[in-house]
Design a protein around this motif. Structure first.
Motif, PDB file in Angstrom:
ATOM      1  N   GLU A  48       0.843  -1.201   0.000  1.00 19.42           N
ATOM      2  CA  GLU A  48       0.000   0.000   0.000  1.00 19.42           C
ATOM      3  C   GLU A  48       0.877   1.249   0.000  1.00 19.42           C
ATOM      4  O   GLU A  48       0.635   2.203  -0.737  1.00 19.42           O
ATOM      5  CB  GLU A  48      -0.905  -0.010   1.240  1.00 19.42           C
ATOM      6  N   ALA A  49       1.939   1.229   0.809  1.00 14.89           N
ATOM      7  CA  ALA A  49       2.839   2.374   0.895  1.00 14.89           C
ATOM      8  C   ALA A  49       3.562   2.622  -0.427  1.00 14.89           C
ATOM      9  O   ALA A  49       3.789   3.773  -0.817  1.00 14.89           O
ATOM     10  CB  ALA A  49       3.866   2.138   2.003  1.00 14.89           C
ATOM     11  N   LYS A  50       3.933   1.560  -1.121  1.00 14.77           N
ATOM     12  CA  LYS A  50       4.700   1.672  -2.367  1.00 14.77           C
ATOM     13  C   LYS A  50       3.965   2.489  -3.418  1.00 14.77           C
ATOM     14  O   LYS A  50       4.576   3.270  -4.167  1.00 14.77           O
ATOM     15  CB  LYS A  50       5.022   0.282  -2.915  1.00 14.77           C
ATOM     16  N   GLU A  62      -2.456   6.370   8.537  1.00 18.92           N
ATOM     17  CA  GLU A  62      -2.841   5.096   9.138  1.00 18.92           C
ATOM     18  C   GLU A  62      -1.831   3.981   8.854  1.00 18.92           C
ATOM     19  O   GLU A  62      -1.647   3.067   9.661  1.00 18.92           O
ATOM     20  CB  GLU A  62      -4.231   4.663   8.665  1.00 18.92           C
ATOM     21  N   VAL A  63      -1.146   4.080   7.694  1.00 16.43           N
ATOM     22  CA  VAL A  63      -0.138   3.082   7.345  1.00 16.43           C
ATOM     23  C   VAL A  63       1.126   3.289   8.179  1.00 16.43           C
ATOM     24  O   VAL A  63       1.660   2.354   8.793  1.00 16.43           O
ATOM     25  CB  VAL A  63       0.216   3.153   5.841  1.00 16.43           C
ATOM     26  N   ASP A  69       4.021   2.446  15.715  1.00 14.67           N
ATOM     27  CA  ASP A  69       3.489   1.984  17.001  1.00 14.67           C
ATOM     28  C   ASP A  69       4.074   0.615  17.364  1.00 14.67           C
ATOM     29  O   ASP A  69       4.499   0.373  18.502  1.00 14.67           O
ATOM     30  CB  ASP A  69       1.965   1.901  16.935  1.00 14.67           C
ATOM     31  N   GLU A  70       4.132  -0.280  16.388  1.00 18.17           N
ATOM     32  CA  GLU A  70       4.710  -1.603  16.630  1.00 18.17           C
ATOM     33  C   GLU A  70       6.192  -1.504  17.004  1.00 18.17           C
ATOM     34  O   GLU A  70       6.672  -2.213  17.890  1.00 18.17           O
ATOM     35  CB  GLU A  70       4.560  -2.478  15.381  1.00 18.17           C
ATOM     36  N   ARG A  71       6.903  -0.613  16.321  1.00 22.27           N
ATOM     37  CA  ARG A  71       8.350  -0.477  16.560  1.00 22.27           C
ATOM     38  C   ARG A  71       8.658   0.066  17.956  1.00 22.27           C
ATOM     39  O   ARG A  71       9.609  -0.392  18.620  1.00 22.27           O
ATOM     40  CB  ARG A  71       8.949   0.454  15.488  1.00 22.27           C
TER      41      ARG A  71
END
Length: 204
Positions: A48-50, A62-63, A69-71
């Protein structure tokens, strides 16, 4: 010590982050690295980011927020971290305030004209992966290096990125100025001079 390194693309955030992690023994968290890893692994968020990155646009909040947040929940962030390339929008900054406390925002100030020259001159060797600059750091023997320019390092793409930065990211600086957390640093000097000032600022 939770730090945000702020500035336009090509301002030298990555270079300074590497010096600071050695000095203060805290990890550098680059959204660029996180995104590239997700793209390389062809994850749902990465693909999606690509689409947005290829068009020279910012990746939606949101991406990016999900990945950051996970990092921040990993063990190596318990004693602090250096955020490089995040937050890029006020919405991201507001989100960050909800999950952590930022101690200082270091803003590297570099004119747009110099940014264009820095980025458009970058070249990467297909053989070795080394990054050069045709003016500031050319290879010793160009015949031995198969140099390429990244798609997002062309002048058209850089100008588009700077326009996005001024429109969507500069307001983040005002957000932190209201919290009295921002320190403006001249980013046009030699890297070692900038590093020395940053260590002095963060050591206080």
């Amino acid at each position: 010590m939770n730090i945000v390194l702020f500035g336009p693309p090509g301002a030298g955030k990555g270079t300074q982050a590497k010096e600071l992690i050695n000095k203060f023994n805290i990890p550098q968290i680059s959204t660029g690295d996180i995104l590239r890893e997700a793209i390389a692994n062809e994850t749902k968020l990465g693909l999606e980011a690509k689409k947005y990155m290829d068009a020279g646009n910012l990746v939606p909040d949101e991406v990016v927020v999900g990945l950051v947040d996970e990092r921040l929940k990993k063990d190596d962030c318990k004693n602090g971290y250096i955020l490089d390339g995040f937050p890029r929008t006020v919405a991201q900054a507001e989100f960050l305030d909800k999950i952590t406390n930022i101690d200082k925002v270091i803003a590297l100030d570099v004119p747009a004209s110099e940014i264009v020259e820095r980025i458009t001159g970058r070249r990467t060797s297909k053989k070795t992966g080394k990054i050069y600059h045709i003016k500031y750091n050319p290879p010793v023997d160009e015949k031995e290096e198969d140099l390429i320019q990244r798609d997002d390092d062309t002048e058209v793409a850089v100008i588009k990125r700077l326009e996005n930065y001024e429109k969507q990211t500069l307001p983040v600086l005002e957000f932190y100025k209201k919290q009295n957390k921002t320190v403006l640093v001249n980013g046009t000097r030699k890297p070692e001079e900038i590093t020395k000032e940053l260590i002095e600022i963060l050591g206080k």
